[in-house]
Scaffold this motif. Structure first.
Motif, PDB file in Angstrom:
ATOM      1  N   MET A 259       0.833  -1.211   0.000  1.00 47.45           N
ATOM      2  CA  MET A 259       0.000   0.000   0.000  1.00 47.45           C
ATOM      3  C   MET A 259       0.873   1.270   0.000  1.00 47.45           C
ATOM      4  O   MET A 259       0.564   2.244  -0.672  1.00 47.45           O
ATOM      5  CB  MET A 259      -0.922  -0.008   1.220  1.00 47.45           C
ATOM      6  N   THR A 260       1.993   1.224   0.750  1.00 49.36           N
ATOM      7  CA  THR A 260       2.872   2.402   0.804  1.00 49.36           C
ATOM      8  C   THR A 260       3.456   2.711  -0.576  1.00 49.36           C
ATOM      9  O   THR A 260       3.514   3.870  -0.995  1.00 49.36           O
ATOM     10  CB  THR A 260       4.018   2.161   1.806  1.00 49.36           C
ATOM     11  N   ALA A 261       3.867   1.645  -1.289  1.00 51.56           N
ATOM     12  CA  ALA A 261       4.431   1.848  -2.623  1.00 51.56           C
ATOM     13  C   ALA A 261       3.377   2.439  -3.564  1.00 51.56           C
ATOM     14  O   ALA A 261       3.673   3.353  -4.352  1.00 51.56           O
ATOM     15  CB  ALA A 261       4.943   0.527  -3.173  1.00 51.56           C
ATOM     16  N   PHE A 262       2.152   1.934  -3.479  1.00 55.32           N
ATOM     17  CA  PHE A 262       1.075   2.453  -4.324  1.00 55.32           C
ATOM     18  C   PHE A 262       0.805   3.927  -4.032  1.00 55.32           C
ATOM     19  O   PHE A 262       0.706   4.746  -4.955  1.00 55.32           O
ATOM     20  CB  PHE A 262      -0.198   1.625  -4.097  1.00 55.32           C
ATOM     21  N   LEU A 263       0.703   4.267  -2.744  1.00 54.38           N
ATOM     22  CA  LEU A 263       0.419   5.657  -2.374  1.00 54.38           C
ATOM     23  C   LEU A 263       1.555   6.593  -2.803  1.00 54.38           C
ATOM     24  O   LEU A 263       1.317   7.721  -3.230  1.00 54.38           O
ATOM     25  CB  LEU A 263       0.181   5.758  -0.866  1.00 54.38           C
ATOM     26  N   THR A 264       2.787   6.096  -2.690  1.00 53.00           N
ATOM     27  CA  THR A 264       3.929   6.921  -3.099  1.00 53.00           C
ATOM     28  C   THR A 264       3.916   7.172  -4.604  1.00 53.00           C
ATOM     29  O   THR A 264       4.144   8.295  -5.068  1.00 53.00           O
ATOM     30  CB  THR A 264       5.242   6.225  -2.698  1.00 53.00           C
ATOM     31  N   LEU A 265       3.649   6.109  -5.373  1.00 52.09           N
ATOM     32  CA  LEU A 265       3.587   6.267  -6.830  1.00 52.09           C
ATOM     33  C   LEU A 265       2.421   7.160  -7.236  1.00 52.09           C
ATOM     34  O   LEU A 265       2.546   7.998  -8.142  1.00 52.09           O
ATOM     35  CB  LEU A 265       3.474   4.891  -7.493  1.00 52.09           C
ATOM     36  N   LEU A 266       1.292   6.995  -6.547  1.00 55.91           N
ATOM     37  CA  LEU A 266       0.135   7.853  -6.847  1.00 55.91           C
ATOM     38  C   LEU A 266       0.455   9.311  -6.543  1.00 55.91           C
ATOM     39  O   LEU A 266       0.123  10.207  -7.341  1.00 55.91           O
ATOM     40  CB  LEU A 266      -1.075   7.388  -6.027  1.00 55.91           C
ATOM     41  N   LYS A 267       1.104   9.558  -5.413  1.00 54.42           N
ATOM     42  CA  LYS A 267       1.474  10.936  -5.063  1.00 54.42           C
ATOM     43  C   LYS A 267       2.426  11.519  -6.095  1.00 54.42           C
ATOM     44  O   LYS A 267       2.294  12.680  -6.502  1.00 54.42           O
ATOM     45  CB  LYS A 267       2.121  10.955  -3.673  1.00 54.42           C
ATOM     46  N   LYS A 268       3.369  10.709  -6.537  1.00 54.99           N
ATOM     47  CA  LYS A 268       4.319  11.175  -7.559  1.00 54.99           C
ATOM     48  C   LYS A 268       3.585  11.543  -8.846  1.00 54.99           C
ATOM     49  O   LYS A 268       3.875  12.576  -9.472  1.00 54.99           O
ATOM     50  CB  LYS A 268       5.348  10.077  -7.806  1.00 54.99           C
ATOM     51  N   GLU A 269       2.603  10.733  -9.258  1.00 57.47           N
ATOM     52  CA  GLU A 269       1.852  11.017 -10.481  1.00 57.47           C
ATOM     53  C   GLU A 269       0.977  12.261 -10.325  1.00 57.47           C
ATOM     54  O   GLU A 269       0.817  13.037 -11.273  1.00 57.47           O
ATOM     55  CB  GLU A 269       0.990   9.812 -10.852  1.00 57.47           C
ATOM     56  N   LEU A 270       0.411  12.442  -9.151  1.00 58.16           N
ATOM     57  CA  LEU A 270      -0.427  13.632  -8.928  1.00 58.16           C
ATOM     58  C   LEU A 270       0.415  14.903  -8.924  1.00 58.16           C
ATOM     59  O   LEU A 270       0.033  15.917  -9.520  1.00 58.16           O
ATOM     60  CB  LEU A 270      -1.194  13.496  -7.607  1.00 58.16           C
ATOM     61  N   LEU A 271       1.563  14.839  -8.248  1.00 56.06           N
ATOM     62  CA  LEU A 271       2.432  16.021  -8.195  1.00 56.06           C
ATOM     63  C   LEU A 271       2.986  16.358  -9.577  1.00 56.06           C
ATOM     64  O   LEU A 271       3.250  17.524  -9.877  1.00 56.06           O
ATOM     65  CB  LEU A 271       3.585  15.772  -7.215  1.00 56.06           C
ATOM     66  N   ARG A 272       3.153  15.335 -10.409  1.00 56.95           N
ATOM     67  CA  ARG A 272       3.729  15.553 -11.736  1.00 56.95           C
ATOM     68  C   ARG A 272       2.898  16.548 -12.543  1.00 56.95           C
ATOM     69  O   ARG A 272       3.436  17.414 -13.222  1.00 56.95           O
ATOM     70  CB  ARG A 272       3.838  14.217 -12.486  1.00 56.95           C
ATOM     71  N   PHE A 273       1.562  16.398 -12.511  1.00 55.20           N
ATOM     72  CA  PHE A 273       0.771  17.362 -13.293  1.00 55.20           C
ATOM     73  C   PHE A 273       0.361  18.584 -12.462  1.00 55.20           C
ATOM     74  O   PHE A 273       0.097  19.655 -12.999  1.00 55.20           O
ATOM     75  CB  PHE A 273      -0.464  16.698 -13.928  1.00 55.20           C
ATOM     76  N   TRP A 274       0.318  18.425 -11.115  1.00 54.51           N
ATOM     77  CA  TRP A 274      -0.105  19.563 -10.287  1.00 54.51           C
ATOM     78  C   TRP A 274       0.923  20.678 -10.292  1.00 54.51           C
ATOM     79  O   TRP A 274       0.590  21.850 -10.281  1.00 54.51           O
ATOM     80  CB  TRP A 274      -0.364  19.074  -8.867  1.00 54.51           C
ATOM     81  N   LYS A 275       2.208  20.324 -10.313  1.00 54.37           N
ATOM     82  CA  LYS A 275       3.272  21.323 -10.257  1.00 54.37           C
ATOM     83  C   LYS A 275       3.385  22.133 -11.547  1.00 54.37           C
ATOM     84  O   LYS A 275       4.040  23.163 -11.581  1.00 54.37           O
ATOM     85  CB  LYS A 275       4.611  20.656  -9.932  1.00 54.37           C
ATOM     86  N   VAL A 276       2.802  21.653 -12.628  1.00 53.96           N
ATOM     87  CA  VAL A 276       2.767  22.429 -13.880  1.00 53.96           C
ATOM     88  C   VAL A 276       1.297  22.634 -14.261  1.00 53.96           C
ATOM     89  O   VAL A 276       0.883  22.389 -15.394  1.00 53.96           O
ATOM     90  CB  VAL A 276       3.558  21.730 -15.007  1.00 53.96           C
ATOM     91  N   GLY A 277       0.521  23.075 -13.284  1.00 58.43           N
ATOM     92  CA  GLY A 277      -0.927  23.161 -13.443  1.00 58.43           C
ATOM     93  C   GLY A 277      -1.387  24.077 -14.564  1.00 58.43           C
ATOM     94  O   GLY A 277      -2.417  23.829 -15.198  1.00 58.43           O
ATOM     95  N   PHE A 278      -0.632  25.151 -14.815  1.00 60.72           N
ATOM     96  CA  PHE A 278      -1.079  26.047 -15.891  1.00 60.72           C
ATOM     97  C   PHE A 278      -1.073  25.327 -17.235  1.00 60.72           C
ATOM     98  O   PHE A 278      -1.956  25.527 -18.066  1.00 60.72           O
ATOM     99  CB  PHE A 278      -0.169  27.275 -15.958  1.00 60.72           C
ATOM    100  N   GLN A 279      -0.064  24.473 -17.428  1.00 61.44           N
ATOM    101  CA  GLN A 279       0.029  23.722 -18.678  1.00 61.44           C
ATOM    102  C   GLN A 279      -0.941  22.553 -18.718  1.00 61.44           C
ATOM    103  O   GLN A 279      -1.599  22.306 -19.738  1.00 61.44           O
ATOM    104  CB  GLN A 279       1.457  23.203 -18.868  1.00 61.44           C
ATOM    105  N   THR A 280      -1.042  21.814 -17.604  1.00 63.42           N
ATOM    106  CA  THR A 280      -1.821  20.569 -17.620  1.00 63.42           C
ATOM    107  C   THR A 280      -3.292  20.766 -17.273  1.00 63.42           C
ATOM    108  O   THR A 280      -4.126  19.927 -17.636  1.00 63.42           O
ATOM    109  CB  THR A 280      -1.211  19.561 -16.629  1.00 63.42           C
ATOM    110  N   LEU A 281      -3.615  21.839 -16.551  1.00 64.65           N
ATOM    111  CA  LEU A 281      -5.012  22.062 -16.155  1.00 64.65           C
ATOM    112  C   LEU A 281      -5.595  23.332 -16.777  1.00 64.65           C
ATOM    113  O   LEU A 281      -6.718  23.327 -17.278  1.00 64.65           O
ATOM    114  CB  LEU A 281      -5.116  22.149 -14.629  1.00 64.65           C
ATOM    115  N   GLY A 282      -4.827  24.430 -16.743  1.00 69.27           N
ATOM    116  CA  GLY A 282      -5.348  25.704 -17.242  1.00 69.27           C
ATOM    117  C   GLY A 282      -5.464  25.760 -18.758  1.00 69.27           C
ATOM    118  O   GLY A 282      -6.491  26.207 -19.292  1.00 69.27           O
TER     119      GLY A 282
END
Length: 251
Positions: A1-24
């Protein structure tokens, strides 16, 4: 479960940190589609009787944004890791292929949903909308994000280079999306193209999603739900089998 949560967090941060490009940026693109098509066609096209064309167009644009961004998130993340060689840092920890699959697809679905909500909020300024059945809206939004997230994962696994991924997107995902009824009802098409549309799974996602807004659709929402679930089950089974074998990941 820890590995899954870590990978999920990494994937979420990947697009969140460039939100203007990936969301805006996708929200702005959808707004431009709405401005242009509604201005040109509003006075000339009526769908489902008296429904305004702009109102008809909004759910299609929202779902199109969900689908394209869910696909882009999973596919771009995986191909970047493969090309840059950082995929080894994901493969070394003891993470199961099921957890690998879930982290990528959940992150892709969340990005698609966030973009979809952004598009919906922006377009509400242009036309009032109905929400005849919110459960259909949520169900098809989640199914669409998951299905295209899974397809993005498959594309990322298959592609070795960015141009191969671009070919997958331009020659498969883009035609399926644009020929699925985003901008029109298939009842306005000639019989031949109506028949072709019924073989396009993306058509059922958009038609079922639109039914949640207006209570009206080209086919039964239950038929759309069945096709969407079957398509998701198929792509999930293929993805899990490829990940279990380590296809283009562990050799």
């Amino acid at each position: 479960m820890t590995a899954f949560l870590t990978l999920l967090k990494k994937e979420l941060l990947r697009f969140w940190k460039v939100g203007f490009q990936t969301l805006g940026a996708p929200v702005i693109t959808a707004m431009l589609y709405l401005l242009i098509f509604s201005h040109v066609l509003e006075a000339h096209v009526r769908v489902y009787g008296s429904l305004r064309y702009t109102a008809f167009l909004v759910p299609g644009l929202v779902m199109m944004s969900i689908l394209q961004n869910a696909f882009a998130n999973a596919s771009s993340s995986l191909i970047q890791s493969k090309v840059m060689g950082s995929i080894v840092f994901i493969l070394l920890p003891p993470i199961s292929y099921g957890a690998f699959f879930a982290a990528y697809v959940i992150a892709a679905t969340l990005r698609g949903m966030m973009v979809g909500v952004g598009v919906l909020l922006v377009t509400l300024w242009f036309t009032p909308l109905q929400f005849a059945n919110p459960l259909w809206i949520i169900a098809f939004a989640l199914l669409g994000g998951a299905l295209l997230g899974t397809l993005g994962l498959l594309a990322g696994l298959w592609a070795d280079k960015f141009d191969q991924l671009a070919a997958f997107q331009n020659f498969l995902i883009m035609p399926l999306t644009f020929l699925s009824g985003v901008f029109y009802s298939i009842h306005s098409l000639p019989p031949f193209w109506q028949a072709i549309s019924h073989y396009n799974p993306v058509f059922y996602l958009i038609d079922g999603f639109r039914h949640g807004f207006f209570g009206l659709s080209d086919v039964s929402p239950w038929q759309s739900l069945a096709v969407a679930l079957a398509s998701l089950a198929l792509t999930t089974a293929i993805s899990l089998e490829l990940l279990r074998r380590g296809y283009k990941l562990r050799n």
